[in-house]
Design an enzyme around this catalytic site. Structure first.
Site, PDB file in Angstrom:
ATOM      1  N   ASP A  14       2.766  -5.840   2.795  1.00  0.00           N
ATOM      2  CA  ASP A  14       1.282  -5.039   3.251  1.00  0.00           C
ATOM      3  C   ASP A  14       1.709  -3.694   3.381  1.00  0.00           C
ATOM      4  OD1 ASP A  14      -1.058  -4.743   3.351  1.00  0.00           O
ATOM      5  OD2 ASP A  14      -1.301  -5.940   5.175  1.00  0.00           O
ATOM      6  N   ASN A  15       1.484  -3.219   4.726  1.00  0.00           N
ATOM      7  CA  ASN A  15       1.596  -1.638   4.893  1.00  0.00           C
ATOM      8  C   ASN A  15       2.779  -1.445   5.578  1.00  0.00           C
ATOM      9  OD1 ASN A  15      -1.270  -2.567   5.166  1.00  0.00           O
ATOM     10  ND2 ASN A  15      -1.637  -0.277   5.072  1.00  0.00           N
ATOM     11  N   GLU A  31     -10.130 -10.227   6.806  1.00  0.00           N
ATOM     12  CA  GLU A  31      -8.896  -9.885   7.667  1.00  0.00           C
ATOM     13  C   GLU A  31      -9.729  -9.465   9.090  1.00  0.00           C
ATOM     14  OE1 GLU A  31      -5.626  -6.206   7.480  1.00  0.00           O
ATOM     15  OE2 GLU A  31      -7.111  -6.298   6.054  1.00  0.00           O
ATOM     16  N   HIS A  83       1.044  -1.145  -0.101  1.00  0.00           N
ATOM     17  CA  HIS A  83       0.034   0.106  -0.044  1.00  0.00           C
ATOM     18  C   HIS A  83       0.812   1.437  -0.024  1.00  0.00           C
ATOM     19  CE1 HIS A  83      -4.024  -2.159   1.062  1.00  0.00           C
ATOM     20  NE2 HIS A  83      -3.128  -2.938   1.549  1.00  0.00           N
TER      21      HIS A  83
END
Length: 437
Positions: free
Chosen positions: A331-332, A234, A83
Site C-alpha cells: 500500500d502506501n 476502508e 501508491h
C-alpha cells in the site's frame, strides 16, 4: 569485501546447491517432500533462466556452484497494491493525527500544491529503485486521477514503465471517487486509461446511487477491455457493505474481466451471518481480495488517547477458505496514509504473518507476495520458480521459517536474469530538493 552470505559464480551456467524453497511458489514440485511447506532442491541456472530443479544434492559436481547451505530461495516479489505517485511526501506534508480523514486532506493539499510531472517522476523513480533493490519484479500502482492530475500522472507512469522495462513490470490503476462517474470528466479519464494501457479503479462508498455507479463502471470496463481494481470499505463502520454490492454488480452485469478489491476492512466488523453472506457472493463472483495489513493497522480504529481495539484488516482466512484469491501488499509508503514502509516484500510478509496470524501452519505463506498476486495481475509466470522460467530470485541465508520471520533479511541476494544485482538502496537525501517546497 562483499557482505553477501554466499558468493555467486560469475559463469552463465552454474548451480545453486542445497536450497530451501517454498513449495507453493515452485512449479513442478509435486514429487518433492515438504516440511512446513518448504522443500529441498538444487537449482541449475543457465543463460538467465532456471534450467533445472533437481533433487537436493544432485547437481553436477563439475558445474560452478554456490552452496546455500539450506538457505531459502524465493521468486521475486509481486506488489499488487501500491501508491508510488504519492509516496515519500511525509516530510513536506504530514498527517498530524494519523487518521484517515487527516490523510485524505493532507494528500489533497500536497497534490494541489506540488504534483507536477517532475515531482511525481522523481518520487516514482525513488520508489522503484527501492522496490527493485529489495527484490520486486512486478508492481501495480494506483494513480490519483482527479482532474487535471490524471493526465499528468499517467504520462509520467508510461515513461516510467518504459524506463523500468525488464527490471520491474508495471501496471497502473486510475483512482478517483466513483461519485464522479456520471460527470463529463469520466469520459476523458476513460480515454487516458485506454491510451496508457491502465486499469479502471476507484474509491467506492455506500451511497444511494451506488448500484448505478457500479453498473456504469462494469459496462465501461466491458466496452473497453479494462480490468477493475477498487478501494473498498476502508472503514471500521460495520454497516458499510460495499463489497457485497460490488460482487452482486459483477454478476448482474455479466462482467468477464478481473476484479480486484483492496482493504475490505468493515467485513471484519460485521456479525458472522452478514460476513458469511458477503464472502459467499464474493466467491461466487470471482473477486480477488488484497489486504494491506500495515497501512490498515496504522489508520483503522485510531482515536486520540485511545488504544485501538481491532487490527483493521479483512477476514483473510475466511475469504481464502471460501476459494477467494487473497494476497497482501505494501500500500502506501511514507505519506499521510502510512508514515512508514519501504516497498520491501520481506517486511510485508513478516508483518502479514503477525497481523493476520498466517502461521501455524506457514505452509502456503509465501504465496501471498509471489504466486497469488502475480496470477491476479495476469503474469502468472513471474510469481513462481519454474524450469524454463526467468532466474529472477531472492536468496536468503535463513533456512527455516523462524529464521526468515525473525530478522529483516538484510543480507539477501537479489538475482535478475541469473545474475546478482546491486542492492544499494537510494539515499533519502535524494528527495531533499522536493521537500523544500
Amino acid at each position: 569485501m562483499s557482505t553477501n552470505f554466499v558468493e555467486l559464480p560469475s559463469a552463465r551456467h552454474f548451480a545453486l546447491k542445497h536450497c530451501t524453497l517454498p513449495k507453493i511458489s515452485v512449479n513442478g514440485a509435486d514429487d518433492f517432500a515438504a516440511r512446513e511447506g518448504l522443500i529441498k532442491a538444487d537449482l541449475i541456472i543457465a543463460d538467465g533462466k532456471v534450467d533445472q530443479i533437481l533433487p537436493y544434492g544432485s547437481a553436477d559436481a563439475t558445474l560452478p556452484a554456490a552452496d546455500l547451505r539450506d538457505g531459502m530461495v524465493w521468486p521475486c516479489f509481486a506488489e499488487l497494491h501500491t501508491h508510488i505517485d504519492k509516496g515519500h511526501i511525509w516530510e513536506r506534508r504530514r498527517n498530524p493525527d494519523g487518521t484517515f480523514m487527516g490523510a485524505l486532506e493532507n494528500v489533497k493539499l500536497d497534490r494541489e500544491a506540488n504534483w507536477s510531472a517532475d515531482d511525481v517522476a522523481a518520487r516514482m523513480e525513488f520508489s522503484l529503485k527501492t522496490a527493485y533493490a529489495h527484490g520486486t519484479a512486478l508492481l501495480r500502482t494506483h494513480l490519483d486521477s482527479l482532474p487535471p492530475q490524471h493526465r499528468i500522472s499517467f504520462e509520467v507512469f508510461s515513461a516510467m514503465r518504459e524506463k523500468w522495462k525488464g527490471r520491474i513490470d508495471l501496471q497502473a490503476v486510475a483512482l478517483f471517487s466513483t461519485e464522479m462517474i456520471f460527470e463529463p470528466f469520466f469520459d476523458d479519464l476513460v480515454q487516458v486509461i485506454r491510451d496508457h494501457g491502465g486499469l479502471l479503479g476507484g474509491v467506492t462508498m455506500m451511497l444511494p446511487d451506488l448500484d448505478a455507479q457500479l453498473d456504469k463502471m462494469f459496462r465501461t470496463a466491458s466496452d473497453n477491455g479494462f480490468d477493475i481494481d477498487l478501494h473498498v470499505d476502508e472503514t471500521e463502520e460495520r454497516e458499510v457493505l460495499t463489497l457485497k454490492k460490488i460482487a452482486e454488480a459483477k454478476i448482474r452485469n455479466g462482467y468477464e474481466g478481473k476484479v480486484t478489491v483492496g482493504h475490505c476492512c468493515s467485513l471484519a466488523r460485521q456479525d458472522e451471518e452478514t460476513a458469511k453472506r458477503t464472502i459467499d457472493v464474493v466467491a461466487k463472483a470471482g473477486l480477488s481480495v488484497v489486504s494491506l495489513p500495515m497501512c490498515n493497522m496504522y489508520l483503522q480504529d485510531r482515536h486520540t488517547g485511545r488504544t485501538p481495539r481491532w487490527r483493521g484488516v479483512t477476514l483473510f482466512k475466511e475469504l481464502t477458505a471460501a476459494g477467494v484469491q487473497t494476497c497482501v501488499s505494501s500500500d502506501n509508503t511514507r505519506d499521510p496514509f502510512y508514515a512508514y514502509g519501504d516497498l520491501d516484500g520481506v517486511e510485508v510478509v513478516r508483518e502479514a504473518v503477525r497481523i493476520l496470524q498466517l502461521d501455524h501452519p506457514l505452509d502456503e505463506a509465501a504465496r501471498i507476495m509471489t504466486r497469488t498476486p502475480a496470477e491476479i495481475m495476469g503474469v502468472a509466470d513471474r510469481g513462481v520458480i519454474a524450469e524454463g522460467g526467468p532466474a529472477d530470485l531472492v536468496l536468503f541465508s535463513a533456512r527455516r521459517w523462524s529464521e526468515f520471520l525473525s530478522r529483516p533479511q538484510a543480507d539477501r541476494i537479489v538475482m535478475r536474469n541469473g545474475m546478482g544485482i546491486d542492492r544499494s538502496l537510494p539515499d533519502y537525501r535524494e528527495l531533499d530538493p522536493l521537500m523544500d517546497k
